[in-house]
Enzyme design. Structure first.
Site, PDB file in Angstrom:
ATOM      1  N   PHE A 147      54.702  24.107  29.710  1.00 13.41           N
ATOM      2  CA  PHE A 147      54.942  24.109  28.255  1.00 13.41           C
ATOM      3  C   PHE A 147      56.210  23.332  27.882  1.00 13.41           C
ATOM      4  O   PHE A 147      56.315  22.790  26.775  1.00 13.41           O
ATOM      5  CB  PHE A 147      55.088  25.532  27.708  1.00 13.41           C
ATOM      6  CG  PHE A 147      53.864  26.398  27.906  1.00 13.41           C
ATOM      7  CD1 PHE A 147      52.612  25.843  28.174  1.00 13.41           C
ATOM      8  CD2 PHE A 147      53.960  27.781  27.806  1.00 13.41           C
ATOM      9  CE1 PHE A 147      51.492  26.650  28.342  1.00 13.41           C
ATOM     10  CE2 PHE A 147      52.852  28.590  27.971  1.00 13.41           C
ATOM     11  CZ  PHE A 147      51.611  28.025  28.250  1.00 13.41           C
ATOM     12  N   HIS A 179      48.042  41.230  14.282  1.00 12.79           N
ATOM     13  CA  HIS A 179      46.594  41.485  14.237  1.00 12.79           C
ATOM     14  C   HIS A 179      46.261  42.793  13.515  1.00 12.79           C
ATOM     15  O   HIS A 179      45.129  43.019  13.129  1.00 12.79           O
ATOM     16  CB  HIS A 179      45.969  41.449  15.638  1.00 12.79           C
ATOM     17  CG  HIS A 179      46.416  42.558  16.524  1.00 12.79           C
ATOM     18  ND1 HIS A 179      47.501  42.452  17.345  1.00 12.79           N
ATOM     19  CD2 HIS A 179      45.927  43.806  16.711  1.00 12.79           C
ATOM     20  CE1 HIS A 179      47.664  43.589  18.009  1.00 12.79           C
ATOM     21  NE2 HIS A 179      46.727  44.421  17.647  1.00 12.79           N
ATOM     22  N   HIS A 199      53.947  45.835  13.089  1.00 11.17           N
ATOM     23  CA  HIS A 199      52.831  46.618  12.555  1.00 11.17           C
ATOM     24  C   HIS A 199      53.254  47.618  11.470  1.00 11.17           C
ATOM     25  O   HIS A 199      52.673  47.680  10.393  1.00 11.17           O
ATOM     26  CB  HIS A 199      52.140  47.404  13.674  1.00 11.17           C
ATOM     27  CG  HIS A 199      51.707  46.570  14.829  1.00 11.17           C
ATOM     28  ND1 HIS A 199      51.259  45.282  14.690  1.00 11.17           N
ATOM     29  CD2 HIS A 199      51.651  46.849  16.158  1.00 11.17           C
ATOM     30  CE1 HIS A 199      50.927  44.798  15.883  1.00 11.17           C
ATOM     31  NE2 HIS A 199      51.168  45.727  16.787  1.00 11.17           N
TER      32      HIS A 199
END
Lengths: 465, 465
Positions: free
Chosen positions: B81, B178, B240
């Site tokens: 990377f 998510h 979250h």
């Protein structure tokens, strides 16, 4: 519960066998009623057993031991309601029963008779000493129950009220609307006022309209002679439907009981304005036994009313009722206003509704928009439901069991106050004066279809089904 | 949906095999994805088949025909990377795939890698031409997805944001939480803003408090090395839980989509004040593999926050989370204020709650007081429920399927904006500075019991369970 003697005027009638005796039986079965006597009163020459036995078929299941208990405390006295002399032996019969069963002298005097007898019965009860005008909390108590219809118009209701007021304190008077004792109906006020989430929404800022629907599948049947004199307006609108409207519309009472509630209901009934309406008569009605050949009596009504106070300004209350329709249903639909749509597309096509079903189920249902699973920002209609009649294993008490209980407890909220009755009759009087058209409709349908469509179009509304 | 190439950085990692490949499989199975290619990228020397096969066990049931479809369009390219040179053959590989599968050049570049690689990957993507800075509606599109954790504190998150902003337009950037794509979570805003009945109640006049609870049964397991560097605050509160809070607390956006929603979430996050808190660490945590022997990392947190704006002034937001607890649950409890009691006795002992369950079921439940059947004016608690996950026969999409869908559709609401991330880190920074005590707790319990009781007593609150 206090012990008491039930004196039933109209002991050989339909209500007594179908509802009153079965309700008393049930209260005995549940051991709510242990120390009491029943004295049936009618002009007929029958015995206590005759009277009781006619009720047997309406009790299911019937336990012979409990039935025996009932038989042991039931008496009959022949009385011409209009004959003052007949009340002397009746009083004697009641006092003997009280002595024999060691009762304290509390008396529930139940007029299951036509309204024309209300004044004479009341007058004779007091004249004979069977009842006395007392302060609200006096012991023993004398409470007189009057079945509907309470008069046939505002004037007759007022005259009966005047007569009663001469003989009794208003708090001894129970004008029964048994709908008010139905579980889900008494739940309306409780749910409104014991929860934080409904009352802030309960006004013309958030409520778009209210629909109260009382549909019957049955036609007039063998009640033609009676029904033809009243019609749908006097038979169910004046009492049940306007009382439901009053419960939905009332302001918060100081306490959720007795006269506090009646005061608030009366204030709503006083402010009702009749805006529009249509009447209907089912095809074949004129051929029903007991109905006048040229009768213009309505068996159907659709109405638009308003309640002219700050809370309800601008909110239409739609009422619809009829006999011989496509379904049996008693339901209140409260439509909330549409919100501004924050979605780029697929805006909610329908708003929120709170539906209170009285019959056949006792349910509260809140209809909401929610996300369609798996699709970004598409909506579906969903509903949150509370089923009063099915969640609890326990059997719900029948309306008349609660009527007896509430009268014994001295709970006035289930009874209609003198002014409520008169305000409600005034509404009916206004409707009659407006001469709304009478449309024929086919049996087993929703009513006069075209006229209803025109009504909906005119008011930009849709009956919810 | 647009066709596109998925370039997954971290293709041999846990997330790829457990979530990303299974989600892509599912989208193919549902025929939502028909024209696409996958290019896995990692420093490891593996093949496309190796990469795919590790995901097989996480797909249930697996249809070989669909699997074959996936295999036919999946490639792998070995890339360091940090090495700019490696992006040249990667670009070639992507372009070949695009040509072979007749794709339009849309690219989703998915960084399922550690935050330290976000800046180098982004820089190299743009330097190599694999991605280009474009206007929001440009075609083909280049969208870069960043997995959490996005940095490890406010400063590091800010630095990554600065780096990304040099190379990409903010609307090309998808910082994924998510949880925001979970069905019931995206339902929160829809239900609030597409119904008339909630929004009027959604403020400090009617809401007493909000509780957001994220409990896990699992302990850190084999994630000790990672987890010990973050702790509960950075692992779940920063992302979250604060995003759930923002969704519950936000003002109405102009439109329920994209940046309108992010703008409103950011405004809530900006106004959060930390009032009180306590931390916990489960007994045995120090013995978990990868955890430092003297670690002070919290595995439990209970917090009292406020949102300092007119809507929420005075309303406490309680957050509670932990690992190794007695149950697995993600739930939001909204407590409405108690109403004045209008009953002579038997006043409601508890108020109304709206409960939004995210896990295990996806449900909305409204707790109300209602009439106890058969008893005059006695109350029972009842609940009206809407089960999002069970009413519809249809299977709810997994969070990562929706992540892919939303990115392909260019829907930004499910992604977190640069300022949201930084405001959220600021909250965590404040908590860290406050040096709340760290209490030990037994595994499989509700957390540090005594400290929690003291917290409840101090704030006059009770955790709802």
């Amino acid at each position: 519960m206090d012990n008491c003697t039930f004196v039933i005027f109209g002991a050989t009638g339909d209500l007594t066998k179908r509802k009153l005796i079965p309700a008393l039986y049930q209260l005995v079965a549940e051991k709510k009623l242990t120390n009491f006597a029943i004295v049936g009163v009618a002009i007929d020459d029958v015995t206590a057993s005759d009277m009781l036995n006619k009720a047997r078929e309406f009790i299911e299941p019937l336990d012979e031991a409990i039935w025996k208990q009932l038989e042991n405390v039931t008496y009959f006295q022949r009385v011409d309601f209009l004959n003052e002399q007949d009340y002397v032996p009746l009083r004697k019969r009641v006092e003997e029963a009280e002595k024999k069963h060691k009762l304290s002298g509390n008396r529930m005097l139940y007029c299951a008779a036509a309204a024309q007898f209300f004044c004479p019965i009341t007058t004779n009860l007091v004249a004979s000493g069977l009842a006395k005008k007392t302060a609200p909390d006096a012991k023993p108590w004398y409470r007189v129950v009057y079945e509907k219809p309470f008069g046939h118009d505002r004037t007759s209701a007022h005259e009966i009220n005047e007569c009663i007021a001469r003989h009794l304190h208003e708090n001894q008077v129970y004008r029964i609307d048994h709908y008010l004792t139905k579980e889900v109906v008494s739940n309306i006020a409780l749910i409104r006022f014991t929860n934080c989430v409904f009352e802030p929404l309960w006004n013309n800022r958030y409520i778009d309209q209210v629909q109260i629907i009382l549909s019957e599948k049955v036609c007039v049947g063998d009640r033609g002679y009676y029904y033809d004199k009243y019609g749908a307006l006097a038979d169910v609108v004046q009492n049940h439907m306007l009382e439901l409207l009053a419960l939905v519309g009332m302001e918060a009472p100081e306490l959720l009981k007795g006269d506090y509630v009646r005061e608030q209901r009366a204030k709503v009934l006083q402010k009702i304005e009749v805006v529009d309406g249509l009447l209907g008569q089912y095809e074949g009605y004129l051929q029903e036994p007991g109905v006048a050949p040229q009768s213009k009596t309505e068996t159907f009504a659709a109405l638009m009313l308003r309640v002219n106070n700050p809370r309800w300004a601008g909110v239409p209350f739609y009422l619809k009722t009829g006999k011989c329709l496509d379904k049996k249903e008693i339901v209140i639909h409260i439509k909330f206003k549409q919100v501004d749509c924050l979605l780029a597309k697929n805006c909610p096509s329908d708003s929120n509704w709170l539906t209170i079903k009285v019959t056949p189920d006792a349910t509260f249902t809140l209809n909401l928009n929610a996300k369609k699973p798996g699709y970004t920002n598409e909506l579906v209609q969903m509903s949150m439901e509370y089923c009063h009649s099915c969640i609890f294993g326990q059997r719900s008490a029948e309306a008349y069991e609660i009527v007896f209980e509430e009268v014994i407890r001295g709970e006035l909220a289930a009874a209609v106050r003198f002014d409520e009755i008169e305000y409600a009759w005034k509404v009916i009087e206004t409707i009659r004066k407006d001469h709304f058209s009478l449309y024929p409709y086919k049996q087993g349908t929703v009513g006069p279809t075209e006229a209803l469509q025109e009504f909906s179009r005119k008011h930009g509304m849709r009956w919810r089904s």
